[in-house]
Design a protein around this motif. Structure first.
Motif, PDB file in Angstrom:
ATOM      1  N   ALA A 190       0.816  -1.209   0.000  1.00  0.00           N
ATOM      2  CA  ALA A 190       0.000   0.000   0.000  1.00  0.00           C
ATOM      3  C   ALA A 190       0.852   1.264   0.000  1.00  0.00           C
ATOM      4  N   ASP A 191       2.053   1.192   0.591  1.00  0.00           N
ATOM      5  CA  ASP A 191       2.931   2.362   0.639  1.00  0.00           C
ATOM      6  C   ASP A 191       3.793   2.497  -0.604  1.00  0.00           C
ATOM      7  N   GLY A 192       3.572   1.627  -1.588  1.00  0.00           N
ATOM      8  CA  GLY A 192       4.323   1.704  -2.842  1.00  0.00           C
ATOM      9  C   GLY A 192       5.569   0.849  -2.889  1.00  0.00           C
ATOM     10  N   ARG A 193       5.958   0.282  -1.775  1.00  0.00           N
ATOM     11  CA  ARG A 193       7.147  -0.574  -1.781  1.00  0.00           C
ATOM     12  C   ARG A 193       6.912  -1.813  -2.642  1.00  0.00           C
ATOM     13  N   GLU A 194       7.928  -2.193  -3.399  1.00  0.00           N
ATOM     14  CA  GLU A 194       7.832  -3.362  -4.264  1.00  0.00           C
ATOM     15  C   GLU A 194       8.844  -4.420  -3.841  1.00  0.00           C
TER      16      GLU A 194
END
Length: 204
Positions: A136-140
């Protein structure tokens, strides 16, 4: 079969096993041998990178997925009509409503499916790499890097399709290798693509 409900559905003799039928079904449910690439629980999407030196045509890329209860569905990653030699990200959302059922985490990617029609006079090569889970925080987090022994195989081909699959160093998004899918010219009917033949489990 729901392991929690199977006891009320089936008759079972207790001299068949020292475990209860519910315990036996839970072992099946947790089996690590089902093939596929697990997307960690809590992910809101997953991304696959793709590139092609050729004109692919009006072809759509989808992912076949399985949820924790064994239900299966497909998620669209996007159209390959504009894919080029530069790597592009294709993303499938995991938000509520993405599948026709309310899925139970974690999801497992079990196949990559191609449908549509290749460009006229073209037998394109499609490169795919770095399947990543998105938080959700954009971390991949890369969950399949297409390095080392291949965990994928082409679908059994209909006569005359002549598709090809290999891991190659010809082009890669990250690392040394990527998957290369060589597509014979013509219409792709949704049974073209590749399926996972090994299991990869990723922690949350």
């Amino acid at each position: 079969v729901d392991p929690g409900a199977v006891g009320s559905m089936l008759w079972f003799r207790d001299d068949y096993s020292s475990d209860s039928i519910e315990a036996l079904m839970r072992k099946i449910e947790r089996s690590p041998n089902l093939p596929g690439i697990e997307i960690p629980a809590g992910s809101t999407a997953f991304t696959l990178w793709a590139a092609s030196p050729d004109s692919v045509g009006a072809v759509t890329l989808r992912a076949g997925v399985r949820d924790a209860t064994g239900r299966s569905g497909t998620l669209e990653l996007g159209s390959l009509s504009d894919v080029g030699s530069e790597w592009s990200a294709f993303t499938a959302t995991l938000e509520p409503g993405a599948l026709v059922f309310n899925h139970v985490e974690p999801l497992t990617v079990v196949s990559l499916v191609l449908s549509g029609t290749t460009a006229a006079g073209s037998a394109p090569a499609l490169f795919v790499d770095d399947l990543s889970a998105v938080r959700a925080d954009g971390r991949e987090t890369v969950v399949e890097d297409f390095e080392g022994p291949s965990r994928w195989s082409l679908f059994p081909a209909a006569p005359g399709t002549g598709d090809a699959f290999e891991l190659t160093q010809e082009s890669a998004h990250g690392g040394a290798t990527a998957a290369r899918i060589g597509l014979r010219q013509g219409r792709l009917d949704g049974t073209r693509g590749m399926g996972a033949v090994a299991a990869v489990h990723n922690g949350g």
